[in-house]
Design a protein around this motif. Structure first.
Motif, mmCIF file in Angstrom:
data_model
loop_
_atom_site.group_PDB
_atom_site.id
_atom_site.type_symbol
_atom_site.label_atom_id
_atom_site.label_comp_id
_atom_site.label_asym_id
_atom_site.label_seq_id
_atom_site.Cartn_x
_atom_site.Cartn_y
_atom_site.Cartn_z
ATOM 1 N N THR A 171 -3.760 28.522 -21.319
ATOM 2 C CA THR A 171 -3.852 27.596 -20.194
ATOM 3 C C THR A 171 -5.218 27.698 -19.507
ATOM 4 O O THR A 171 -5.912 28.706 -19.613
ATOM 5 N N ALA A 172 -5.565 26.631 -18.796
ATOM 6 C CA ALA A 172 -6.829 26.605 -18.068
ATOM 7 C C ALA A 172 -6.759 27.539 -16.865
ATOM 8 O O ALA A 172 -5.658 27.837 -16.361
ATOM 9 N N PRO A 211 2.533 18.457 -19.461
ATOM 10 C CA PRO A 211 1.196 17.846 -19.528
ATOM 11 C C PRO A 211 0.176 18.467 -18.585
ATOM 12 O O PRO A 211 -1.020 18.451 -18.877
ATOM 13 N N ASP A 212 0.602 19.008 -17.463
ATOM 14 C CA ASP A 212 -0.336 19.606 -16.514
ATOM 15 C C ASP A 212 -0.761 21.019 -16.901
ATOM 16 O O ASP A 212 -1.695 21.567 -16.318
ATOM 17 N N TYR A 213 -0.055 21.610 -17.889
ATOM 18 C CA TYR A 213 -0.328 22.999 -18.254
ATOM 19 C C TYR A 213 -0.676 23.181 -19.736
ATOM 20 O O TYR A 213 -1.547 23.978 -20.075
ATOM 21 N N LEU A 214 0.013 22.469 -20.621
ATOM 22 C CA LEU A 214 -0.117 22.733 -22.047
ATOM 23 C C LEU A 214 -0.723 21.587 -22.838
ATOM 24 O O LEU A 214 -0.702 21.612 -24.064
ATOM 25 N N SER A 215 -1.269 20.599 -22.165
ATOM 26 C CA SER A 215 -1.935 19.512 -22.868
ATOM 27 C C SER A 215 -3.354 19.938 -23.236
ATOM 28 O O SER A 215 -4.071 20.544 -22.425
ATOM 29 N N THR A 216 -3.768 19.618 -24.455
ATOM 30 C CA THR A 216 -5.134 19.914 -24.888
ATOM 31 C C THR A 216 -6.086 18.772 -24.557
ATOM 32 O O THR A 216 -7.250 18.817 -24.926
ATOM 33 N N ASP A 217 -5.580 17.766 -23.851
ATOM 34 C CA ASP A 217 -6.385 16.606 -23.465
ATOM 35 C C ASP A 217 -6.131 16.304 -21.992
ATOM 36 O O ASP A 217 -5.618 15.257 -21.628
ATOM 37 N N ASN A 218 -6.525 17.256 -21.128
ATOM 38 C CA ASN A 218 -6.225 17.156 -19.708
ATOM 39 C C ASN A 218 -7.462 17.468 -18.866
ATOM 40 O O ASN A 218 -7.384 18.112 -17.831
ATOM 41 N N GLY A 219 -8.609 17.019 -19.352
ATOM 42 C CA GLY A 219 -9.848 17.202 -18.600
ATOM 43 C C GLY A 219 -10.169 18.662 -18.347
ATOM 44 O O GLY A 219 -10.099 19.508 -19.241
ATOM 45 N N GLN A 220 -10.507 18.983 -17.093
ATOM 46 C CA GLN A 220 -10.883 20.353 -16.751
ATOM 47 C C GLN A 220 -9.695 21.313 -16.833
ATOM 48 O O GLN A 220 -9.882 22.531 -16.844
ATOM 49 N N TYR A 221 -8.483 20.785 -16.902
ATOM 50 C CA TYR A 221 -7.293 21.630 -16.992
ATOM 51 C C TYR A 221 -6.722 21.679 -18.410
ATOM 52 O O TYR A 221 -5.562 22.040 -18.612
#
Length: 394
Positions: free
Chosen positions: A244-245, A316-326
């Motif tokens: 995670t980011a 999507p807010d934690y485990l997406s590989t396409d979520n910008g800076q996160y």
């Protein structure tokens, strides 16, 4: 005993390493002259023991393995306390949950959002996409479920075993030649192909080679005595590890999911959040051919891509590989073969000086310490006192 026994343990996964550790520890505590060699064809935890989820469950087991599981769950806690397991191999208590989700494109977000508002216990999943959740249930709490990082735990057991005098030989056991004194000479092909095959004399041999157990038993000429162990084979499972980011901390939770996919397909990926900021996600098994070595296991890109997609849609807010800076990053794309057979694991003596401990399927990490302990009792005392394994005999 006029001379020390020399026990050879074949397999550097959690079962072999736990057997080596506990046999060496109990032998030292009792001042018994025992030499132990652990044989591994690839590297420690190269197979399922390095690529599993690491869930530990106290009371999820059937009658045949319940006693072993209770022993093993206790030993996991004691080992973590004694050897710094929280830092060395990520041991911690966690909550285990079941969630159902609708990820099919045909479902409207409005309907899902309305459904999620009525979802009992939705507050337990602040990191999941509540718009896709349809049902939830608590399966275990921090009194009954825990976790470890399997690779780190297995390697730690080997490190502690070596401190107790266990020798680790990196090579494949190719056969055995019986000796007049009742022992045998194991023929070993070194991992380094530039070296010649060697012979290692042992008085006892324990086969704990996971899905390769049947092949090893055949090479050792123990087919007729192997019983249920002959049926042990491999079932391939894919998995990924997502990091995670920064600032996206995941709770101490494990998830068993039931997902409605596009086109009405059904999927049941499992998700295990780890204390190092990663999340492990695994998918279904298949029946692809077992390779010669654990280091030669291949992956199917389609299976990996599906797990990445499912993780992104579930969280999507934690485990997406396409979520910008996160955006989360994929640390591992991997597969392993689970050792499966006739149902229950096979633990016991199959012939004079020959033993087997294998076939644990997805419960190898959970029941590894307990299996190692009862194997140590069987090797040193000739009988098992710490758990009831009568139904697990070969």
């Amino acid at each position: 005993m006029s001379s020390p026994r020399h026990i050879g343990i074949v397999g550097g996964g959690i079962i072999g390493s736990s057997t080596a550790f506990w046999t060496a520890r109990l032998a030292r505590e009792r001042s018994l002259p025992v030499d132990i060699t652990l044989f591994e064809g690839s590297s420690v935890a190269a197979g399922a023991s390095g690529k599993a989820g690491g869930l530990l469950a106290l009371d999820w087991h059937g009658p045949s393995t319940a006693s072993l599981a209770a022993l093993s769950y206790r030993l996991h806690s004691e080992l973590a306390a004694e050897y710094g397991g929280a830092d060395r191999w990520g041991y911690r208590r966690l909550d285990t949950l079941s969630v159902s989700a609708d990820l099919s494109s045909s479902s409207s977000s409005a309907k899902l959002s309305s459904r999620s508002k009525k979802l009992k216990g939705a507050e337990l999943f602040p990191w999941l996409n509540k718009d896709v959740l349809t049902a939830s249930e608590v399966l275990g709490n921090q009194d009954t479920t825990s976790q470890v990082h399997p690779e780190q735990f297995t390697r730690a057991m080997v490190e502690e075993a070596e401190k107790l005098g266990v020798k680790v030989v990196y090579g494949s056991v190719e056969g055995a030649q019986a000796r007049a004194d009742g022992g045998c000479d194991l023929s070993v092909s070194p991992r380094d192909s530039s070296q010649d095959r060697t012979t290692v004399p042992v008085t006892d041999v324990v086969v704990a080679a996971g899905p390769w157990t049947g092949k090893i038993l055949s090479k050792l000429g123990l087919d007729k005595q192997a019983g249920r162990a002959k049926a042990i084979r491999g079932s391939r499972a894919h998995s990924i590890v997502l990091k995670t980011a920064p600032g996206r901390e995941l709770p101490a939770q494990a998830l068993f999911t039931s997902i409605k996919e596009v086109g009405g397909r059904h999927a049941e990926p499992e998700v295990y959040n780890r204390p190092d900021g990663t999340s492990y996600i695994c998918g279904p098994t298949d029946t692809s051919a077992l390779p010669t070595l654990a280091s030669s296991v291949s992956t199917e890109s389609s299976a990996i891509d599906l797990l990445i997609s499912q993780a992104a849609r579930l969280a999507p807010d934690y485990l997406s590989t396409d979520n910008g800076q996160y955006s989360a990053t994929v640390e591992r794309r991997q597969a392993c073969y689970l050792p499966v057979g006739s149902g229950d694991p096979v633990i016991g003596k199959i012939a004079q000086g020959a033993y087997v401990a294998s076939g644990h399927s997805c419960w190898g990490i959970c029941n590894g310490p307990g299996t190692g302990y009862v194997m140590a009792e069987l090797l040193l005392d000739g009988k098992v006192k710490s758990a009831d394994i009568d139904d697990l005999s070969p």
